[in-house]
Design a protein around this motif. Structure first.
Motif, short mmCIF file in Angstrom:
data_model
loop_
_atom_site.label_atom_id
_atom_site.label_comp_id
_atom_site.label_asym_id
_atom_site.label_seq_id
_atom_site.Cartn_x
_atom_site.Cartn_y
_atom_site.Cartn_z
N LYS A 169 1.60 -8.03 -2.66
CA LYS A 169 2.75 -8.16 -1.89
C LYS A 169 4.15 -7.48 -2.14
O LYS A 169 5.14 -7.84 -1.66
CB LYS A 169 2.98 -9.72 -1.63
N ASP A 170 3.80 -6.26 -2.84
CA ASP A 170 4.93 -5.52 -3.15
C ASP A 170 5.67 -4.86 -2.00
O ASP A 170 4.73 -4.31 -0.94
CB ASP A 170 4.45 -4.46 -4.40
N ARG A 171 6.80 -5.13 -1.73
CA ARG A 171 7.23 -4.86 -0.49
C ARG A 171 7.58 -3.29 -0.28
O ARG A 171 7.32 -2.96 0.69
CB ARG A 171 8.86 -5.52 -0.37
N LEU A 172 7.60 -2.62 -1.32
CA LEU A 172 7.75 -1.05 -1.47
C LEU A 172 6.48 -0.56 -1.09
O LEU A 172 6.11 0.49 -0.19
CB LEU A 172 8.20 -0.60 -2.64
N ARG A 173 5.37 -0.95 -1.69
CA ARG A 173 3.91 -0.54 -1.29
C ARG A 173 3.68 -1.06 0.04
O ARG A 173 3.07 -0.14 1.09
CB ARG A 173 2.87 -1.29 -2.24
N TYR A 174 4.01 -2.13 0.60
CA TYR A 174 3.59 -2.46 1.86
C TYR A 174 4.56 -1.60 3.04
O TYR A 174 3.89 -1.52 4.13
CB TYR A 174 3.99 -4.21 1.99
#
Length: 210
Positions: A148-153
């Motif tokens: 759920k990492d926002r940067l990866r998402y």
């Protein structure tokens, strides 16, 4: 070698890479770089077992590239399991929407005003360069369905959505070339018009082409 032999040896190579992943992981070389090195070794720069005619094999290379992109995006999409209302999607929507539209416009204006390309060629260049595919880079893409990492998402989501955003502009540029009969250099239609010939005349994403 025939197709069966190539399939056999490619399968053996991929199996060896999979079995040796524990030894390859600490090295500062990704699997993609390893595949590239093997391809160079088998190609004209190495053993010359593979010889590709870019123009003669253009259709097959195009289909192969399409398959690779579809499989990569499909595998990446399977990892994006959060609800569309989850805050992690917000950055992806912004990147694949307004930010990408501005990128297409900026590249097109620069190519037209600074490089002297025709409007159609400049728009096509912007639509081609603006989309990025970081989903192909495992270091920055979503690792699994629980990631759920926002940067990866943001990067993975943008990579899955950007082609759909750019596609209408690609078709618009090709339609302009076909209608104006002008190539990327501003002269005759040539190959550019031939590229558009596969689409029905007047098919321009709702634009009233005559």
């Amino acid at each position: 070698m025939d197709f069966q032999a190539w399939t056999f040896w490619i399968g053996i190579f991929l199996l060896l890479v999979a079995l040796g992943s524990a030894y390859l992981r600490p090295l500062p070389v990704s699997n993609a770089a390893l595949y590239l090195l093997v391809g160079l070794g088998l190609g004209p720069l190495g053993l010359r077992l593979i010889s590709v005619d870019i123009l003669g094999d253009a259709n097959r290379l195009e289909r192969l590239a399409e398959i690779v992109v579809i499989v990569s995006l499909f595998v990446g999409g399977l990892k994006l399991r959060l609800s569309p209302r989850d805050p992690a999607w917000q950055a992806a929507f912004w990147l694949a929407g307004p930010v990408m539209l501005l990128s297409i416009l900026g590249v097109a204006l620069f190519a037209h005003l600074a490089l002297g390309l025709t409007l159609a060629a400049a728009l096509l260049l912007g639509a081609v360069l603006a989309p990025t595919d970081p989903v192909l880079a495992s270091e920055v893409s979503v690792g699994d369905a629980q990631d759920k990492d926002r940067l990866r998402y943001a990067l993975s989501g943008e990579a899955g959505l950007n082609d759909g955003t750019a596609f209408p502009f690609v078709m618009l540029a090709l339609g302009l070339v076909a209608q104006g009969g002008r190539g990327a250099d501003g002269s005759g239609g040539g190959r550019w018009s031939a590229c558009c010939g596969r689409f029905p005349r007047g098919w321009g994403w709702g634009l009233p082409w005559a």
